[in-house]
Design an enzyme around this catalytic site. Structure first.
Site, PDB file in Angstrom:
ATOM      1  N   HIS A  68      24.783 120.096  39.428  1.00 37.01           N
ATOM      2  CA  HIS A  68      23.297 120.681  39.157  1.00 37.01           C
ATOM      3  C   HIS A  68      22.356 119.526  38.761  1.00 37.01           C
ATOM      4  O   HIS A  68      22.838 119.077  37.635  1.00 37.01           O
ATOM      5  CB  HIS A  68      23.570 121.968  37.980  1.00 37.01           C
ATOM      6  CG  HIS A  68      22.185 122.588  38.099  1.00 37.01           C
ATOM      7  ND1 HIS A  68      21.131 121.954  37.630  1.00 37.01           N
ATOM      8  CD2 HIS A  68      21.815 123.908  38.265  1.00 37.01           C
ATOM      9  CE1 HIS A  68      20.127 123.252  37.586  1.00 37.01           C
ATOM     10  NE2 HIS A  68      20.781 124.121  38.056  1.00 37.01           N
ATOM     11  N   THR A 142      -5.859 114.832  87.339  1.00 38.44           N
ATOM     12  CA  THR A 142      -5.271 116.068  86.994  1.00 38.44           C
ATOM     13  C   THR A 142      -4.101 116.179  87.615  1.00 38.44           C
ATOM     14  O   THR A 142      -4.030 115.998  88.718  1.00 38.44           O
ATOM     15  CB  THR A 142      -6.354 117.103  87.140  1.00 38.44           C
ATOM     16  OG1 THR A 142      -6.720 117.259  88.514  1.00 38.44           O
ATOM     17  CG2 THR A 142      -7.846 116.917  86.469  1.00 38.44           C
ATOM     18  N   HIS A 143      -2.932 116.750  86.955  1.00 37.65           N
ATOM     19  CA  HIS A 143      -1.712 116.741  87.575  1.00 37.65           C
ATOM     20  C   HIS A 143      -0.973 115.421  88.147  1.00 37.65           C
ATOM     21  O   HIS A 143      -0.469 115.382  88.705  1.00 37.65           O
ATOM     22  CB  HIS A 143      -1.657 117.982  88.663  1.00 37.65           C
ATOM     23  CG  HIS A 143      -2.444 119.102  88.361  1.00 37.65           C
ATOM     24  ND1 HIS A 143      -1.390 120.110  87.686  1.00 37.65           N
ATOM     25  CD2 HIS A 143      -3.521 119.653  88.698  1.00 37.65           C
ATOM     26  CE1 HIS A 143      -2.298 121.301  87.657  1.00 37.65           C
ATOM     27  NE2 HIS A 143      -3.376 120.857  87.973  1.00 37.65           N
ATOM     28  N   SER A 265      15.684  91.655  77.946  1.00 39.21           N
ATOM     29  CA  SER A 265      16.852  90.728  77.775  1.00 39.21           C
ATOM     30  C   SER A 265      17.118  90.008  79.093  1.00 39.21           C
ATOM     31  O   SER A 265      17.811  89.043  79.272  1.00 39.21           O
ATOM     32  CB  SER A 265      18.149  91.441  77.049  1.00 39.21           C
ATOM     33  OG  SER A 265      18.812  92.276  77.832  1.00 39.21           O
ATOM     34  N   LYS A 270       9.006  91.206  82.215  1.00 40.22           N
ATOM     35  CA  LYS A 270       8.616  92.555  81.538  1.00 40.22           C
ATOM     36  C   LYS A 270       7.804  92.394  80.444  1.00 40.22           C
ATOM     37  O   LYS A 270       7.860  91.574  79.648  1.00 40.22           O
ATOM     38  CB  LYS A 270       9.821  93.484  81.246  1.00 40.22           C
ATOM     39  CG  LYS A 270      10.831  93.505  82.439  1.00 40.22           C
ATOM     40  CD  LYS A 270      10.307  94.740  83.527  1.00 40.22           C
ATOM     41  CE  LYS A 270      10.333  95.940  82.783  1.00 40.22           C
ATOM     42  NZ  LYS A 270      11.349  96.509  82.526  1.00 40.22           N
ATOM     43  N   GLU A 277       6.204 104.177  73.437  1.00 38.10           N
ATOM     44  CA  GLU A 277       7.434 104.750  73.535  1.00 38.10           C
ATOM     45  C   GLU A 277       7.874 105.062  72.191  1.00 38.10           C
ATOM     46  O   GLU A 277       8.577 106.319  72.038  1.00 38.10           O
ATOM     47  CB  GLU A 277       8.376 103.877  74.395  1.00 38.10           C
ATOM     48  CG  GLU A 277       8.152 103.650  75.913  1.00 38.10           C
ATOM     49  CD  GLU A 277       8.716 102.851  76.761  1.00 38.10           C
ATOM     50  OE1 GLU A 277       8.734 102.996  77.937  1.00 38.10           O
ATOM     51  OE2 GLU A 277       9.556 102.061  76.135  1.00 38.10           O
TER      52      GLU A 277
END
Length: 435
Positions: A68, A142-143, A265, A270, A277
């Site tokens: 407790h 849109t879409h 890596s 990149k 993300e």
């Protein structure tokens, strides 16, 4: 929450050391209110007030036996009290949830204030960014398909207002969780005067709960977590815009990329949208806490503890995560690179298809039925899609076949990107007033 995503101040707020500091503060406030009312000896207050909070390891060791945590805390704290007999009046008339829910209210409001500070800062950064780029013409989508011209500032303004509304929700949720219950075993004040609760609430800068059983019903806490989840999801909305804008095929936006930073890596070229993300991933986590916390609202009778284990994880983790998300979202917004030239190039890449809506209206205004005008414009547009021939050429051909003459000078005037965004001034005026 793991250390990687825990900022120092929010980590301190949810630390065991701070928890026991707050527990001590609540117990002292109750004891002092009792003493002022003459319920307990006045000389019991100062020895307890001067007793340092117990060490978390000592509490944990005692809890191995007691099973407790509140009793373990009270025992360890009594060991720090001189004379120890003064501790006899600690927790007088209270039940465990009186301490737990009241202390939790203190911690939740502290965590909320830390989040609000960062949220206010981010709103200001995004507001200024949107105003800076209010005239950055880009293609609306849109879409995922090119639609009509828009501006980057307009898109950011939408997200900024959403965060401002999220701030309002969190402020309301702060009120909902900032409540105190010092009402005894089943909330009937059987061994404690309601005036004690009122005094403690006032001293803590909170409000008494209008009613409690043994616990405060968890709708307020559920509201608080849902408010955090909405903040996290609006941040993900911003992140999604950046992720899309940084795609190689788009290249309208780019996250800040520091000296010495590496994107991959394996592939030295990149530059990945890692902040965005990360925001997307963490937003999923915060949303995931809403359901288990909501399920803590219905408890058995006056109390069970099925909510307790959930809240020990969900409440600190949700607030720590949102605190971290706001921090990195501010870094993202502050350093975001906006490529206006690329926005224009993308806008022009469809050969004028983005002007079909205004051309349709012009033909209707010239006397064609909407059905005939739509068929003519769509046919010309599909020809542009299929062949790459500029839309004005395919439109001219389709009109000629239909026996229609186009007002070329009029079309030159209306087929301009700026025409589509001229009426956004009011939006940016409202944005400039946002604080």
């Amino acid at each position: 929450m793991i250390e990687r995503y825990t900022l120092p101040e929010m980590g301190r707020i949810w630390s065991d050391a701070h928890k026991y500091e707050v527990w001590c503060k609540v117990e002292v406030e109750v004891l002092a209110a009792h003493a002022a009312a003459g319920t307990v000896p006045a000389d019991s207050v100062e020895p307890v007030r001067n007793a340092p909070p117990p060490n978390a390891k000592d509490v944990d060791e005692i809890e191995k036996t007691t099973q407790h945590d509140v009793i373990a805390f009270l025992t360890a704290w009594a060991d720090n009290t001189t004379p120890r007999e003064a501790a006899a009046y600690v927790h007088f008339g209270m039940t465990s949830s009186d301490l737990l829910d009241t202390a939790l209210a203190v911690v939740l409001t502290e965590a909320t204030d830390e989040i609000l500070s960062k949220l206010n800062n981010l709103i200001g950064v995004l507001r200024d960014h949107a105003l800076e780029h209010k005239d950055a013409i880009k293609v609306g989508r849109t879409h995922g398909i090119h639609a009509e011209p828009d501006t980057w500032g307009h898109r950011v303004a939408d997200i900024t207002f959403a965060l401002a509304r999220s701030r309002d929700r969190l402020l309301r949720a702060r009120e909902a969780v900032g409540v105190v219950a010092i009402s005894g075993a089943v909330g009937t004040y059987s061994n404690i005067d309601p005036d004690i609760e009122k005094q403690v609430a006032e001293n803590l800068g909170l409000k008494p709960s209008p009613v409690s059983t043994q616990v405060i019903i968890r709708d307020g806490i559920a509201e608080w977590v849902n408010a955090l989840a909405i903040i996290a999801t609006v941040l993900e909305t911003f992140a999604l815009e950046v992720r899309h804008g940084q795609r190689t095929e788009v290249r309208e936006l780019q996250e800040p990329f520091g000296k010495g930073q590496k994107g991959s890596s394996a592939m030295p070229h990149k530059k990945n949208p890692i902040i965005s993300e990360r925001l997307a991933g963490l937003a999923r986590l915060v949303r995931g806490y809403t359901t288990p916390v909501m399920e803590g609202i219905p408890l058995w009778h006056e109390r069970d503890i099925s909510h307790s284990s959930v809240e020990r994880i969900a409440l600190p983790d949700a607030s720590i995560t949102v605190d971290y998300m706001l921090n990195i979202a501010t870094r993202l917004a502050s350093g975001l690179i906006v490529n206006r030239d690329r926005m224009i190039a993308n806008l022009e890449s469809s050969g004028g298809l983005i002007y079909t809506s205004v051309v349709l209206l012009e033909l209707v205004d010239a006397g064609m039925s909407r059905e005939d005008a739509y068929a003519l414009v769509q046919g010309a547009a599909m020809e542009t899609w299929n062949t790459g021939t500029p839309f004005r050429e395919t439109l001219r051909t389709a009109a000629s076949v239909a026996g229609k003459t186009l007002d070329e000078a009029r079309l030159d005037k209306v087929c301009e990107p700026q025409r589509y965004v001229d009426r956004l001034a009011g939006t940016f005026e409202r944005l400039a007033e946002l604080s």
